[in-house]
Design an enzyme around this catalytic site. Structure first.
Site, PDB file in Angstrom:
ATOM      1  N   GLY A  98       0.720  -1.325   0.036  1.00  9.00           N
ATOM      2  CA  GLY A  98       0.030   0.132   0.125  1.00  9.00           C
ATOM      3  C   GLY A  98       0.834   1.362  -0.051  1.00  9.00           C
ATOM      4  O   GLY A  98       1.973   1.100  -0.040  1.00  9.00           O
ATOM      5  N   ARG A 101       4.553   5.955   2.117  1.00  9.05           N
ATOM      6  CA  ARG A 101       4.701   7.294   2.226  1.00  9.05           C
ATOM      7  C   ARG A 101       3.962   8.109   1.571  1.00  9.05           C
ATOM      8  O   ARG A 101       4.355   9.356   1.408  1.00  9.05           O
ATOM      9  CB  ARG A 101       6.206   7.434   1.618  1.00  9.05           C
ATOM     10  CG  ARG A 101       7.395   6.786   2.574  1.00  9.05           C
ATOM     11  CD  ARG A 101       8.586   7.102   2.185  1.00  9.05           C
ATOM     12  NE  ARG A 101       8.955   6.315   0.807  1.00  9.05           N
ATOM     13  CZ  ARG A 101       9.708   6.852  -0.221  1.00  9.05           C
ATOM     14  NH1 ARG A 101      10.336   8.186   0.153  1.00  9.05           N
ATOM     15  NH2 ARG A 101       9.997   6.003  -1.004  1.00  9.05           N
ATOM     16  N   LYS A 121       4.229  12.934  -0.928  1.00  9.83           N
ATOM     17  CA  LYS A 121       5.011  11.647  -0.687  1.00  9.83           C
ATOM     18  C   LYS A 121       5.964  12.422   0.377  1.00  9.83           C
ATOM     19  O   LYS A 121       6.909  13.178   0.260  1.00  9.83           O
ATOM     20  CB  LYS A 121       5.727  11.193  -1.963  1.00  9.83           C
ATOM     21  CG  LYS A 121       6.610  10.098  -1.893  1.00  9.83           C
ATOM     22  CD  LYS A 121       6.994   9.366  -2.966  1.00  9.83           C
ATOM     23  CE  LYS A 121       7.846   8.247  -3.051  1.00  9.83           C
ATOM     24  NZ  LYS A 121       8.208   7.693  -4.455  1.00  9.83           N
ATOM     25  N   GLY A 134       7.136   6.590   6.996  1.00 13.74           N
ATOM     26  CA  GLY A 134       6.389   7.443   6.035  1.00 13.74           C
ATOM     27  C   GLY A 134       6.981   8.677   5.680  1.00 13.74           C
ATOM     28  O   GLY A 134       6.276   9.317   5.128  1.00 13.74           O
ATOM     29  N   ARG A 191       3.005  15.216  -5.742  1.00 15.98           N
ATOM     30  CA  ARG A 191       2.881  14.619  -7.150  1.00 15.98           C
ATOM     31  C   ARG A 191       1.601  14.557  -7.558  1.00 15.98           C
ATOM     32  O   ARG A 191       0.762  14.404  -6.886  1.00 15.98           O
ATOM     33  CB  ARG A 191       3.765  13.305  -7.218  1.00 15.98           C
ATOM     34  CG  ARG A 191       3.323  12.199  -6.464  1.00 15.98           C
ATOM     35  CD  ARG A 191       4.179  10.936  -6.354  1.00 15.98           C
ATOM     36  NE  ARG A 191       3.810   9.986  -5.763  1.00 15.98           N
ATOM     37  CZ  ARG A 191       4.316   8.526  -5.626  1.00 15.98           C
ATOM     38  NH1 ARG A 191       5.408   8.437  -6.652  1.00 15.98           N
ATOM     39  NH2 ARG A 191       3.751   7.699  -5.058  1.00 15.98           N
ATOM     40  N   ARG A 198      -2.525   1.125  -9.665  1.00 14.23           N
ATOM     41  CA  ARG A 198      -1.620   0.233 -10.015  1.00 14.23           C
ATOM     42  C   ARG A 198      -2.075  -1.243 -10.398  1.00 14.23           C
ATOM     43  O   ARG A 198      -3.240  -1.575  -9.969  1.00 14.23           O
ATOM     44  CB  ARG A 198      -0.695   0.160  -8.834  1.00 14.23           C
ATOM     45  CG  ARG A 198      -0.019   1.465  -8.417  1.00 14.23           C
ATOM     46  CD  ARG A 198       0.197   1.354  -6.998  1.00 14.23           C
ATOM     47  NE  ARG A 198       0.669   2.801  -6.416  1.00 14.23           N
ATOM     48  CZ  ARG A 198       1.781   3.320  -6.463  1.00 14.23           C
ATOM     49  NH1 ARG A 198       2.924   2.345  -6.760  1.00 14.23           N
ATOM     50  NH2 ARG A 198       2.290   4.324  -5.983  1.00 14.23           N
ATOM     51  N   ASP A 268       3.656  -3.672  -7.922  1.00 13.94           N
ATOM     52  CA  ASP A 268       2.910  -2.700  -7.297  1.00 13.94           C
ATOM     53  C   ASP A 268       3.477  -1.169  -7.651  1.00 13.94           C
ATOM     54  O   ASP A 268       3.040  -0.104  -7.234  1.00 13.94           O
ATOM     55  CB  ASP A 268       3.148  -2.608  -5.716  1.00 13.94           C
ATOM     56  CG  ASP A 268       4.811  -3.017  -5.571  1.00 13.94           C
ATOM     57  OD1 ASP A 268       5.218  -4.041  -5.781  1.00 13.94           O
ATOM     58  OD2 ASP A 268       5.036  -1.955  -4.808  1.00 13.94           O
TER      59      ASP A 268
END
Length: 513
Positions: A98, A101, A121, A134, A191, A198, A268
C-alpha cells in the site's frame, strides 16, 4: 492556489470500513484508509511548479500555500487517505502492500474538465508503511521531483511533480543498507497524475477474493480513464486488459528510446494507465549496457536490468491477467493477448530504433543491423545518448575515431576503430535506402534523440548544492530538462566524469529513501 476545488471521488465510489488509525497493519477487504498527515513545524519551500499548478487547475502560488504543500494545517474540506494494494516484488508474492509514504489529498479538475489526483510523498506513516516512518529524505525527493518532470518533457507518460519542500526535521536512513544509518534532511513532495492506480490494486482484491469490489474497481477505472471502451460485460474487461497491455508496451519502448532504467519494476510499481511511476533507484544509461541495473537490491540477478524491461513488463502483465481472470474467465483470450504482447513490443521497439537512426521505415534486414549495433555499443562502451548525438554529425568526410572517441568510456584501440568504421559504413549504406531527404532523416533523429538527459551524477551534484542552501544548479537543470531536445547547457551534454564512477548515488543506488 485554489485548493477548495479538491474532491475525494475514490472515497465516494468505494465507501466502507476505514480508519484514521495510522498504525501499520493489515486492512482486509479495504481499498483505502483515511489517515492524517503528520504535519511539520518548520517547513520551507524549495521549488514550486507553477506551470503545472495552473495547468491542473490549482492556479498561482501564494505564501499561505506552504501549509498545503507540506500537508500541514489542512482545510476541513480535504479528507486525506492512503490506498491498499498488493504486489509481486522481485518475482515473489508480497501480499498486502500500500501507500507507505504517499497520502492522497484528492482530485482537482481544471477548466477543460481534465482531472488529476494530488498526493503527498513523505508526509508521515500510513497503515501500509510496514513499520517505517512514512517520511522521505531530500535526496530521494529531489530525484523524483526532477526526473518525473524530465520524463514529461521528453514526451514519456509519467506522474508529475508540483512542489518540493524541506520538512524542517531530520530523518534517519541507511543509504546503502550497510549498517551505517545517518541523519539526513527530510523533505516532502507533491506529485500529480491522472490516477495512481496500479496493477497491485487489482491483485489485492483478486487475492482476497473480493470479486464484487474487483468488478467495481475495474468499472470505475474504465469509466474514468478508458472512456473509449463502450462494451458491456466480459467484453468490456477484455478490451480494458488489451489496452493496458498496449499502453505498457508503448511505455517500455519509450524507456528504451531515451535509455531510462526504472530499477524496481515490481507489480505494485506498475501504473494501470501506462505511466512511469515511483522513481526510486532509477538511472538514465551512461554507457550502453543491456545488463545494467542501477539498483543494488537487484544484484546479482539483475532482474530489472535495462535490457529486460520489456520481458519483465510482460511477466507483470501475466500477474495482472491472473488478477482479472475472475471477471474475464477466458483463459485462451488472456494467453493469446499476452503471447501477442511480445510481437507488438518488438515491432514498436524496432520502429522506434528506425527513428533514432533516421530511417524512414523498417526494412527486413534491420534486425541484423540493430543486433550488430547493440554488440558494438557494448564492446566499445559508448554513451547511449551521446552516440546518437554524434551520429547526427556524421557525413562522408567524417573522421570516425575523432567523432566518437569522446563518447566512449573505454579506450578505442585500432581493432575497435576498425569495427566502428565497418559499422558506420554499413549505416551510411542503409541510409541510402531511405525514400526521404537527408534533412527529413535528420529531423527524425532530432525529434527522437534527446540532447539532454538527467544523469545521476548531475542529480548528485544538485542534491549536494541544495543540502548546502544553494539552488543555482536546480534552476539550471530545470531549464535543461524542460528543453531536452536542445543543447541549452553544453556542459551537461558530456559523458559521466570518471570521478563519479564509483560514487554512491551516481552509478548504483539502493531502495533506501
Amino acid at each position: 492556489m485554489n485548493i477548495d476545488k479538491i474532491t475525494q471521488p475514490f472515497i465516494d465510489v468505494f465507501p466502507g470500513d476505514f480508519s484514521e488509525n495510522p498504525m501499520q497493519r493489515n486492512t482486509p477487504k479495504v481499498l483505502f484508509s483515511t489517515v492524517n498527515p503528520v504535519g511539520f513545524n518548520n517547513p520551507e519551500l524549495i521549488v514550486f511548479n507553477e506551470k503545472l499548478s495552473e495547468e491542473i487547475g490549482l492556479g498561482k502560488f501564494n505564501e499561505v500555500d506552504i501549509n498545503f504543500l507540506t500537508a500541514t494545517n489542512l482545510p476541513e474540506n480535504i479528507k486525506t487517505y492512503a490506498t491498499a494494494y498488493a504486489g509481486h516484488q522481485f518475482g515473489n508474492w508480497a501480499g498486502q502492500l500500500g501507500d507507505g509514504r504517499a497520502i492522497l489529498a484528492g482530485e482537482i479538475t481544471n477548466e477543460t474538465g481534465e482531472k488529476n489526483e494530488i498526493q503527498w510523498k513523505g508526509a508521515g506513516a500510513t497503515p501500509y508503511s510496514r513499520h517505517a516512518d512514512g517520511r522521505a529524505v531530500l535526496r530521494s525527493s529531489v530525484r523524483e521531483y526532477l526526473m518525473s518532470e524530465a520524463m514529461h518533457h521528453l514526451g514519456i507518460p509519467t506522474t508529475r511533480a508540483l512542489s518540493l519542500s524541506f520538512t524542517g526535521e531530520n530523518v534517519v536512513r541507511d543509504i546503502m543498507y550497510s549498517g551505517n544509518p545517518q541523519e539526513e534532511k527530510g523533505a516532502v513532495i507533491i506529485r500529480t497524475a491522472e490516477s495512481f492506480l496500479r496493477f497491485g490494486h487489482f491483485e489485492l482484491m483478486s487475492a482476497q477474493k473480493e470479486i464484487n469490489t474487483l468488478i467495481d474497481l475495474a468499472d470505475f477505472t474504465i469509466e474514468n480513464y478508458f472512456k473509449d471502451i463502450k462494451s458491456e460485460g466480459e467484453q468490456k474487461y477484455k478490451e480494458f486488459f488489451t489496452e493496458v497491455c498496449k499502453r505498457t508496451a508503448d511505455l517500455m519502448v519509450e524507456w528504451f528510446r531515451v535509455g531510462f532504467v526504472h530499477g524496481v519494476m515490481n507489480t505494485d510499481n506498475m501504473s494501470i494507465l501506462g505511466l512511469t511511476i515511483d522513481y526510486g533507484p532509477y538511472s538514465m544509461l551512461d554507457e550502453y549496457d543491456l545488463n545494467f541495473t542501477p539498483n543494488t537490491t537487484d544484484l546479482p540477478g539483475r532482474r530489472y536490468a535495462f535490457g529486460k524491461q520489456g520481458q519483465i513488463s510482460q511477466w507483470n502483465l501475466w500477474q495482472l491477467a491472473n488478477a482479472l481472470f475472475p471477471i474475464i474467465k477466458d483463459e485462451k483470450f488472456l494467453e493469446d493477448t499476452l503471447n501477442n504482447y511480445g510481437n507488438y513490443f518488438w515491432e514498436t521497439h524496432d520502429q522506434m530504433l528506425c527513428r533514432k537512426f533516421g530511417f524512414d521505415d523498417l526494412k527486413k534486414d534491420d534486425d541484423e543491423f540493430f543486433t550488430n549495433w547493440q554488440a558494438l555499443m557494448q564492446e566499445l562502451q559508448f554513451d547511449y545518448t551521446l552516440f546518437f548525438n554524434q551520429l547526427e554529425k556524421l557525413d562522408e568526410n567524417s573522421d570516425f575515431k575523432t567523432l566518437f572517441s569522446t563518447v566512449s568510456y573505454g579506450f578505442l584501440e585500432d581493432s575497435k576503430v576498425k569495427k566502428l568504421e565497418h559499422f558506420l559504413l554499413s549505416y551510411q549504406l542503409r541510409l541510402k535506402e531511405n525514400t526521404v531527404s537527408k534533412e527529413e532523416s535528420l529531423n527524425l533523429m532530432r525529434e527522437t534523440n534527446p540532447k539532454f538527459i538527467l544523469r545521476n551524477y548531475l542529480l548528485y551534484e544538485c542534491i549536494e548544492e541544495i543540502n548546502n542552501g544553494k539552488t543555482e544548479m536546480l534552476e539550471k537543470l530545470t531549464q535543461a530538462l524542460e528543453n531536452p531536445y536542445k543543447e541549452v547547457f553544453p556542459e551537461f551534454s558530456v559523458k559521466r566524469p570518471s570521478d563519479y564512477d564509483d560514487v554512491s548515488g551516481c552509478s548504483m543506488l539502493s531502495c533506501s529513501s
